[in-house]
Scaffold this motif. Structure first.
Motif, PDB file in Angstrom:
ATOM      1  N   ILE A  66     -78.539 -36.766 -29.403  1.00 20.85           N
ATOM      2  CA  ILE A  66     -78.234 -37.213 -30.764  1.00 20.85           C
ATOM      3  C   ILE A  66     -77.555 -38.582 -30.748  1.00 20.85           C
ATOM      4  N   SER A  67     -76.455 -38.676 -29.969  1.00 17.99           N
ATOM      5  CA  SER A  67     -75.705 -39.927 -29.914  1.00 17.99           C
ATOM      6  C   SER A  67     -75.054 -40.053 -28.540  1.00 17.99           C
ATOM      7  N   MET A  81     -75.321 -33.437 -27.226  1.00 13.54           N
ATOM      8  CA  MET A  81     -74.977 -34.638 -27.996  1.00 13.54           C
ATOM      9  C   MET A  81     -75.601 -35.889 -27.380  1.00 13.54           C
ATOM     10  N   ILE A 122     -71.139 -40.451 -28.676  1.00 13.46           N
ATOM     11  CA  ILE A 122     -70.382 -39.213 -28.894  1.00 13.46           C
ATOM     12  C   ILE A 122     -70.397 -38.363 -27.632  1.00 13.46           C
ATOM     13  N   SER A 123     -71.496 -38.353 -26.934  1.00 10.19           N
ATOM     14  CA  SER A 123     -71.594 -37.617 -25.678  1.00 10.19           C
ATOM     15  C   SER A 123     -70.599 -38.165 -24.648  1.00 10.19           C
ATOM     16  N   PHE A 171     -70.775 -29.471 -24.286  1.00 15.66           N
ATOM     17  CA  PHE A 171     -71.262 -29.992 -25.567  1.00 15.66           C
ATOM     18  C   PHE A 171     -71.720 -31.447 -25.459  1.00 15.66           C
ATOM     19  N   ALA A 172     -71.407 -32.089 -24.366  1.00 17.60           N
ATOM     20  CA  ALA A 172     -71.832 -33.479 -24.184  1.00 17.60           C
ATOM     21  C   ALA A 172     -73.344 -33.556 -23.940  1.00 17.60           C
TER      22      ALA A 172
END
Length: 178
Positions: free
Chosen positions: A38-39, A35, A42-43, A31-32
């Motif tokens: 996006i950010s 992300m 967060i990644s 999921f990194a």
């Protein structure tokens, strides 16, 4: 790792154990990648969480072994007291361990089952040495050394009295900590 897995009663291969830890970490770590677009922060956090999960899964077998050893060591004062009392009547190490095994806790009972069966089929000293190496406890090492001395026919009354005192102090310390 293979010996640790056997000691923790986990019936998987070392390769499979490591692979399971990696897969669980990668399941979160995948999921990194989305992300990252996006950010990036967060990644990065997701990547750190995946690494922490990997380390936790990899150390799980060590924690199981430590817990098992702690439970066995908590029961050793009772075993030593029983051995000390039984040696006044009999020097039959197999009989002493066999009779105590019926009243032992789950972890110690399993180890005593293996040791008693090993003693019946082979050398007493080797069986006690294997018990010590399976559990990996210094306190159990003191007990096995005393039992080996009994097998050799040494006079061990003072040794067992000293061990009873030492282990009762240990038990008091455990109770205070709890």
């Amino acid at each position: 790792l293979k010996i640790d897995l056997e000691s923790a009663d986990m019936s998987i291969s070392p390769e499979q154990y490591v692979a399971n830890a990696i897969v669980k970490a990668l399941f979160i770590g995948v999921f990194a990648i989305p992300m990252l677009f996006i950010s990036p922060l967060i990644s990065f956090i997701i990547a750190i969480v995946a690494f922490v999960i990997y380390k936790g899964e990899y150390k799980k077998v060590g924690n199981i072994i430590k817990d098992k050893r702690r439970k066995i060591e908590a029961e050793l004062p009772r075993l030593v007291s029983n051995i000390d009392k039984a040696l006044t009547h009999s020097r039959d190490v197999l009989g002493i361990l066999d009779s105590y095994r019926e009243h032992a806790g789950e972890e110690l009972k399993r180890e005593l089952d293996i040791t008693v069966a090993d003693m019946r089929s082979g050398n007493y000293e080797v069986a006690l040495t294997r018990l010590e190496s399976r559990v990996g406890s210094a306190m159990l090492g003191d007990v096995t050394r005393g039992l080996i001395s009994v097998i050799h026919g040494d006079k061990t009354d003072a040794y067992w009295n000293n061990l009873v005192l030492k282990f009762s102090d240990y038990q008091r310390t455990l109770l205070k900590n709890e």
